[in-house]
Design an enzyme around this catalytic site. Structure first.
Site, PDB file in Angstrom:
ATOM      1  N   PHE A  11       0.144   6.019  -5.316  1.00 58.84           N
ATOM      2  CA  PHE A  11      -0.377   5.089  -4.304  1.00 58.84           C
ATOM      3  C   PHE A  11      -1.723   5.574  -3.769  1.00 58.84           C
ATOM      4  O   PHE A  11      -1.877   6.751  -3.423  1.00 58.84           O
ATOM      5  CB  PHE A  11       0.569   4.996  -3.105  1.00 58.84           C
ATOM      6  CG  PHE A  11       1.906   4.393  -3.378  1.00 58.84           C
ATOM      7  CD1 PHE A  11       2.053   3.016  -3.489  1.00 58.84           C
ATOM      8  CD2 PHE A  11       3.035   5.187  -3.511  1.00 58.84           C
ATOM      9  CE1 PHE A  11       3.294   2.443  -3.735  1.00 58.84           C
ATOM     10  CE2 PHE A  11       4.282   4.633  -3.738  1.00 58.84           C
ATOM     11  CZ  PHE A  11       4.419   3.260  -3.861  1.00 58.84           C
ATOM     12  N   ASP A  12      -2.673   4.671  -3.650  1.00 64.01           N
ATOM     13  CA  ASP A  12      -3.850   4.918  -2.821  1.00 64.01           C
ATOM     14  C   ASP A  12      -3.377   4.883  -1.370  1.00 64.01           C
ATOM     15  O   ASP A  12      -2.218   4.508  -1.092  1.00 64.01           O
ATOM     16  CB  ASP A  12      -4.902   3.842  -3.094  1.00 64.01           C
ATOM     17  CG  ASP A  12      -6.138   3.993  -2.227  1.00 64.01           C
ATOM     18  OD1 ASP A  12      -6.605   5.133  -2.066  1.00 64.01           O
ATOM     19  OD2 ASP A  12      -6.624   2.978  -1.705  1.00 64.01           O
ATOM     20  N   MET A  13      -4.225   5.228  -0.429  1.00 66.05           N
ATOM     21  CA  MET A  13      -3.807   5.226   0.971  1.00 66.05           C
ATOM     22  C   MET A  13      -4.536   4.161   1.797  1.00 66.05           C
ATOM     23  O   MET A  13      -3.952   3.138   2.153  1.00 66.05           O
ATOM     24  CB  MET A  13      -4.028   6.608   1.601  1.00 66.05           C
ATOM     25  CG  MET A  13      -3.452   6.715   3.009  1.00 66.05           C
ATOM     26  SD  MET A  13      -3.713   8.345   3.782  1.00 66.05           S
ATOM     27  CE  MET A  13      -5.488   8.248   4.148  1.00 66.05           C
ATOM     28  N   PHE A 168      -1.099   1.972  -7.708  1.00 65.86           N
ATOM     29  CA  PHE A 168      -1.367   0.864  -6.791  1.00 65.86           C
ATOM     30  C   PHE A 168      -2.649   1.163  -6.026  1.00 65.86           C
ATOM     31  O   PHE A 168      -2.764   2.201  -5.374  1.00 65.86           O
ATOM     32  CB  PHE A 168      -0.196   0.677  -5.829  1.00 65.86           C
ATOM     33  CG  PHE A 168       1.040   0.109  -6.473  1.00 65.86           C
ATOM     34  CD1 PHE A 168       1.318  -1.247  -6.398  1.00 65.86           C
ATOM     35  CD2 PHE A 168       1.907   0.936  -7.174  1.00 65.86           C
ATOM     36  CE1 PHE A 168       2.449  -1.776  -7.013  1.00 65.86           C
ATOM     37  CE2 PHE A 168       3.049   0.420  -7.783  1.00 65.86           C
ATOM     38  CZ  PHE A 168       3.323  -0.942  -7.702  1.00 65.86           C
ATOM     39  N   ASP A 170      -6.363  -0.741  -3.970  1.00 66.55           N
ATOM     40  CA  ASP A 170      -6.972  -1.937  -3.382  1.00 66.55           C
ATOM     41  C   ASP A 170      -8.434  -2.094  -3.803  1.00 66.55           C
ATOM     42  O   ASP A 170      -8.924  -3.210  -3.920  1.00 66.55           O
ATOM     43  CB  ASP A 170      -6.898  -1.896  -1.855  1.00 66.55           C
ATOM     44  CG  ASP A 170      -7.755  -0.791  -1.252  1.00 66.55           C
ATOM     45  OD1 ASP A 170      -8.750  -1.110  -0.585  1.00 66.55           O
ATOM     46  OD2 ASP A 170      -7.439   0.388  -1.449  1.00 66.55           O
TER      47      ASP A 170
END
Length: 223
Positions: A11-13, A168, A170
């Protein structure tokens, strides 16, 4: 939760787990106004997903000598800090996703351009530090996103082949990094919509984290 093709999740944050990019963007706009500079949304967007070193280089170039990097950050950083003191907002679906992965025995990790210690502090303040014990920050790799380094390091930390990891993200920089690492890449756009060039990569694009999970066969909660 059937996940035959995914053995690990990265995961990105910011902008993915934490709803902070909008906060940073608003502070950026206020900083430009305070310093008497014209609004420059494209400059901010170029910074999204980069570590501090690359971000400072891009910001310095974008300011073009009108204001020094130090003077700009002397306004921007305190503005961000004030906003974060009010709380760190979490994106929808984060806790159900993490808890479902844990129940399914699928390891996961955070790979963020933010410095590790700062990222851990933000996750804790957001109330989800307990969910994300493994964090790879931008200070742990030589090259920033869009280079694949941080995703490759994350896969190594998970003990999972990158091709069996779902990433994942954005931002465009993050998507390019995950794609270059050979991961199953899911984009949940935040402040930067995917460009036609980025969409040509053929990655998954979804309106939310949970929708993105379902796109690749993960189904953490009922529809």
């Amino acid at each position: 939760m059937q996940v035959p093709d995914v053995a690990g999740v990265v995961f990105d944050m910011d902008g993915l787990l934490l709803d902070t990019e909008q906060l940073y963007f608003a502070a950026f706009k206020r900083t430009l106004t305070t310093l008497g500079l014209p609004q420059d949304d494209d400059l901010f967007r170029s910074l999204v997903g980069t570590n501090s070193t690359l971000g400072n280089q891009l910001l310095t170039a974008g300011l073009a000598g009108r204001v020094s990097l130090e003077d700009f950050n002397a306004v921007w950083d305190p503005d961000i800090a004030i906003e974060l003191q009010k709380g760190v907002p979490v994106k929808p679906g984060v806790r159900p996703m993490a808890e479902a992965l844990t129940a399914a025995g699928i390891p996961y990790i955070v790979a963020t351009s933010t410095r590790t210690e700062k990222a851990q502090a933000h996750l804790a303040k957001a109330g989800i530090g307990d969910l994300f014990e493994q964090v790879i920050g931008g200070d742990q790799v030589a090259r920033s996103k869009p280079a694949p380094d941080i995703f490759l390091k994350a896969a190594d930390a998970l003990g999972v082949c990158p091709a069996l990891c779902a990433a994942f993200e954005d931002s465009e920089n993050g998507v390019r990094a995950a794609h270059a690492a050979g991961m199953i890449t899911v984009q949940v756009p935040d402040v930067v919509p995917p460009s036609p060039t980025l969409m040509a990569l053929g990655h998954h694009i979804a309106p939310s984290l949970l929708d993105g999970a379902r796109h690749i066969g993960l189904d953490p909660v009922p529809c």
